[in-house]
Design a protein around this motif. Structure first.
Motif, PDB file in Angstrom:
ATOM      1  N   GLY A 141       0.806  -1.212   0.000  1.00 53.42           N
ATOM      2  CA  GLY A 141       0.000   0.000   0.000  1.00 53.42           C
ATOM      3  C   GLY A 141       0.836   1.257   0.000  1.00 53.42           C
ATOM      4  N   GLU A 143       2.502   4.790   1.298  1.00 55.55           N
ATOM      5  CA  GLU A 143       3.095   5.162   2.577  1.00 55.55           C
ATOM      6  C   GLU A 143       2.111   5.986   3.394  1.00 55.55           C
ATOM      7  OE1 GLU A 143       7.021   7.603   4.277  1.00 55.55           O
ATOM      8  OE2 GLU A 143       6.833   7.069   2.144  1.00 55.55           O
ATOM      9  N   LEU A 144       2.036   5.700   4.675  1.00 58.16           N
ATOM     10  CA  LEU A 144       1.099   6.399   5.543  1.00 58.16           C
ATOM     11  C   LEU A 144       1.440   7.886   5.605  1.00 58.16           C
ATOM     12  CD1 LEU A 144      -1.271   6.007   7.554  1.00 58.16           C
ATOM     13  CD2 LEU A 144       0.445   5.777   9.355  1.00 58.16           C
ATOM     14  N   ALA A 145       0.467   8.730   5.301  1.00 58.16           N
ATOM     15  CA  ALA A 145       0.661  10.184   5.341  1.00 58.16           C
ATOM     16  C   ALA A 145       0.123  10.736   6.656  1.00 58.16           C
ATOM     17  CB  ALA A 145      -0.042  10.842   4.171  1.00 58.16           C
ATOM     18  N   HIS A 146       0.638  11.907   7.032  1.00 61.66           N
ATOM     19  CA  HIS A 146       0.207  12.556   8.271  1.00 61.66           C
ATOM     20  C   HIS A 146      -0.106  14.021   7.971  1.00 61.66           C
ATOM     21  CE1 HIS A 146       1.403   9.052  10.654  1.00 61.66           C
ATOM     22  NE2 HIS A 146       2.490   9.011   9.900  1.00 61.66           N
ATOM     23  N   TYR A 322      -6.525   0.464  -2.686  1.00 60.69           N
ATOM     24  CA  TYR A 322      -6.453   1.215  -1.427  1.00 60.69           C
ATOM     25  C   TYR A 322      -7.253   2.514  -1.459  1.00 60.69           C
ATOM     26  CZ  TYR A 322      -2.778  -2.082  -0.249  1.00 60.69           C
ATOM     27  OH  TYR A 322      -2.077  -3.243   0.008  1.00 60.69           O
ATOM     28  N   GLN A 368      -0.781  12.738  -4.529  1.00 56.98           N
ATOM     29  CA  GLN A 368      -1.173  11.762  -3.514  1.00 56.98           C
ATOM     30  C   GLN A 368      -2.615  11.282  -3.697  1.00 56.98           C
ATOM     31  OE1 GLN A 368       0.694  10.675  -0.360  1.00 56.98           O
ATOM     32  NE2 GLN A 368       2.219  11.088  -1.949  1.00 56.98           N
ATOM     33  N   ASN A 371      -3.652   7.915  -2.362  1.00 58.76           N
ATOM     34  CA  ASN A 371      -3.311   7.635  -0.966  1.00 58.76           C
ATOM     35  C   ASN A 371      -4.411   8.181  -0.061  1.00 58.76           C
ATOM     36  OD1 ASN A 371      -2.246   7.318   1.587  1.00 58.76           O
ATOM     37  ND2 ASN A 371      -0.278   8.292   1.123  1.00 58.76           N
ATOM     38  N   THR A 373      -4.851   8.148   3.035  1.00 54.92           N
ATOM     39  CA  THR A 373      -4.411   8.753   4.290  1.00 54.92           C
ATOM     40  C   THR A 373      -3.898  10.180   4.102  1.00 54.92           C
ATOM     41  OG1 THR A 373      -2.109   7.964   4.156  1.00 54.92           O
ATOM     42  CG2 THR A 373      -3.745   6.465   5.112  1.00 54.92           C
ATOM     43  N   ALA A 374      -3.717  10.619   2.849  1.00 55.39           N
ATOM     44  CA  ALA A 374      -3.224  11.972   2.580  1.00 55.39           C
ATOM     45  C   ALA A 374      -4.343  12.992   2.447  1.00 55.39           C
ATOM     46  CB  ALA A 374      -2.372  11.971   1.305  1.00 55.39           C
ATOM     47  N   ASN A 388      -8.432   7.762  12.825  1.00 55.02           N
ATOM     48  CA  ASN A 388      -8.519   6.297  12.854  1.00 55.02           C
ATOM     49  C   ASN A 388      -9.184   5.738  11.600  1.00 55.02           C
ATOM     50  OD1 ASN A 388      -7.349   6.200  15.456  1.00 55.02           O
ATOM     51  ND2 ASN A 388      -9.356   6.561  16.411  1.00 55.02           N
ATOM     52  N   GLY A 389      -8.859   6.394  10.482  1.00 53.32           N
ATOM     53  CA  GLY A 389      -9.394   5.937   9.210  1.00 53.32           C
ATOM     54  C   GLY A 389     -10.810   6.366   8.921  1.00 53.32           C
TER      55      GLY A 389
END
Length: 488
Positions: A141, A143-146, A322, A368, A371, A373-374, A388-389
């Motif tokens: 998947g 990369e987890l973004a913040h 994803y 992104q 993604n 999470t972005a 939390n998604g």
């Protein structure tokens, strides 16, 4: 036989609301002769009848008879990768495949001779699925973004658009249409007509559930069911309609399904496009995986809203595993999405899996898009990441809204939004100076008093500040029309 369920008649409103690449096989056929001159705006040929809307009183009533089936969910189907180059005759009046599209109609039955509706009872399995014991392995998947939380003020509300001179420009699909889709691509009935600029001089047009043989409205009833199709057009003379240069095809005179669906009720009955956009050489399409059509008007239940992409200009598509927004408890936003690139961002306007919810908003950097999470979601004055998604967004437009379409007018620097408002029983348009609003009050463009079973309202990207062009579908016709409205 595949079809859309009668339950999908939530589209009905009765006052209360509702390149082609080289190296592929080439399809040829002996065309018919005696082509008539082109008549823009009323059909491809002088021999075509002037399109007329079908009565809301149906000639055929198809009733699905559901019966339970216990099965195993085997997971997503492989995509149909077969593609055939369609070389159409230069004269639009020439039928390239009369052997496929001019088969004689069956003789009318006794009831039809007496003027009674034809009744068809169609057994339809309703599936109760066991989990797949061998689910397919997924690739790594993103990369987890913040993403950060950033303040986002709203702009002052604009006045409501002043709408005038609304007219039906032309019928775009089906029999006697400007594009003769019944003869060229075996598209007798279809809906939506979602448009985006796929290249500087080209528009892509995505359609929903489509039928060919034995098509009988209302709704998408008939044979040769395809969940979605894609056409392309380069003509800018929108005053006479949108002329299709080509459709993606997988056989002679046969438009191909872009995104596969399992066509299993209560697992995945269909996959329907909701918007599209291009970034560089990649095309993106948002879509909804529909689990089942509900019996309530204007409602259905999705598995998720997702994103697919194409790197060969729309010929083949990949559903990203994803880039999905799961439908948690049936109330999640962004099941029906309208995605618009602007500046450094792609904005995603979304509604739940009905025509009855409000409009939420998210944004993501252009690099992104796939993604999840972005993404940042507009929440009462800030852009904030999911927690939390779980994506939560403050409505920027109150319910009810359906078939969402959003455009940024570069010339005026104004955002436009069109959708079906079941409370106002019509298609409406709003404007705003920023994607998060405040959005103007809505103005009706087309009323159900004119077209009782209308839905859609997808804006043509080459509309101008004054000339608003948009597609409209009607359930009784189950085809797509180009409409024009003047905005003062």
């Amino acid at each position: 036989m595949a079809k859309r369920l009668v339950a999908a008649a939530g589209a009905v409103i009765f006052g209360a609301g509702v390149l082609v690449g080289m190296g592929r096989p080439v399809a040829t056929a002996e065309p018919e002769t005696g082509a008539a001159p082109e008549v823009p705006g009323i059909g491809a040929c002088g021999t075509d009848a002037r399109p007329e809307h079908v009565s809301v009183v149906p000639k055929t009533v198809e009733v699905p008879v559901a019966y339970p089936v216990v099965t195993v969910d085997t997971g997503p189907l492989p995509e149909n990768t077969k593609r055939v180059t369609m070389e159409l005759p230069p004269d639009p009046c020439v039928n390239p495949c009369p052997d496929l599209t001019d088969t004689p109609a069956p003789p009318p039955g006794l009831g039809e001779q007496l003027g009674l509706p034809k009744l068809i009872l169609r057994p339809q399995p309703f599936n109760f699925a066991l989990p797949n014991p061998n689910p397919p392995a997924l690739p790594p998947g993103p990369e987890l973004a913040h993403p950060a939380t950033e303040p986002a003020a709203q702009s002052p509300a604009r006045p409501a658009p002043q709408v005038s001179d609304v007219r039906e420009v032309s019928k775009l699909t089906g029999a006697d249409s400007l594009n003769r889709t019944d003869k060229r691509w075996q598209v007798q009935g279809t809906d939506l007509g979602i448009m985006w600029q796929s290249a500087p001089d080209e528009i892509a047009i995505a359609f929903g559930d489509t039928v060919g043989r034995e098509f009988h409205p209302p709704g998408g009833m008939g044979e040769d069911w395809r969940s979605n199709l894609l056409a392309f057009s380069k003509n800018r003379d929108l005053a006479n309609g949108v002329v299709f240069d080509r459709m993606v095809t997988d056989d002679r005179c046969h438009a191909a399904e872009m995104l596969s669906s399992r066509k299993m009720d209560n697992i995945e009955i269909t996959t329907i496009p909701t918007s599209g956009f291009a970034l560089g050489d990649r095309q993106y399409m948002s879509y909804m995986s529909i689990r089942t059509w509900n019996s309530g008007p204007g409602t259905w239940y999705t598995n998720y809203g997702g994103l697919a992409y194409s790197d060969d200009h729309g010929e083949h598509w990949t559903k990203d595993p994803y880039a999905k927004w799961e439908n948690i408890f049936g109330v999640s936003n962004f099941q029906v999405a309208a995605m618009v690139p602007q500046g450094d961002w792609v904005y995603m306007f979304g509604i739940p899996n009905t025509r009855l919810g409000g409009v939420g908003l998210a944004r993501v950097p252009k690099d992104q898009v796939l993604n999840p999470t972005a993404y940042q979601y507009w929440q009462g004055g800030s852009w904030a990441p999911a927690v939390n998604g779980t994506a939560t967004a403050t409505p920027i437009v109150d319910a009810p809204a359906g078939e969402l379409s959003v455009r940024y007018d570069e010339d005026r620097k104004v955002w436009q939004m069109s959708y079906l408002d079941t409370a106002k029983a019509g298609l409406v348009v709003r404007e705003s100076d920023s994607p998060q609003g405040v959005w103007s009050d809505s103005a009706v463009t087309v009323s159900a008093l004119q077209f009782p079973e209308l839905y859609g309202g997808f804006i043509h990207p080459w509309s101008t500040g004054q000339d608003l062009y948009f597609t409209m579908s009607t359930w009784n016709d189950y085809n797509v029309y180009l409409m024009h409205a003047t905005l003062n």
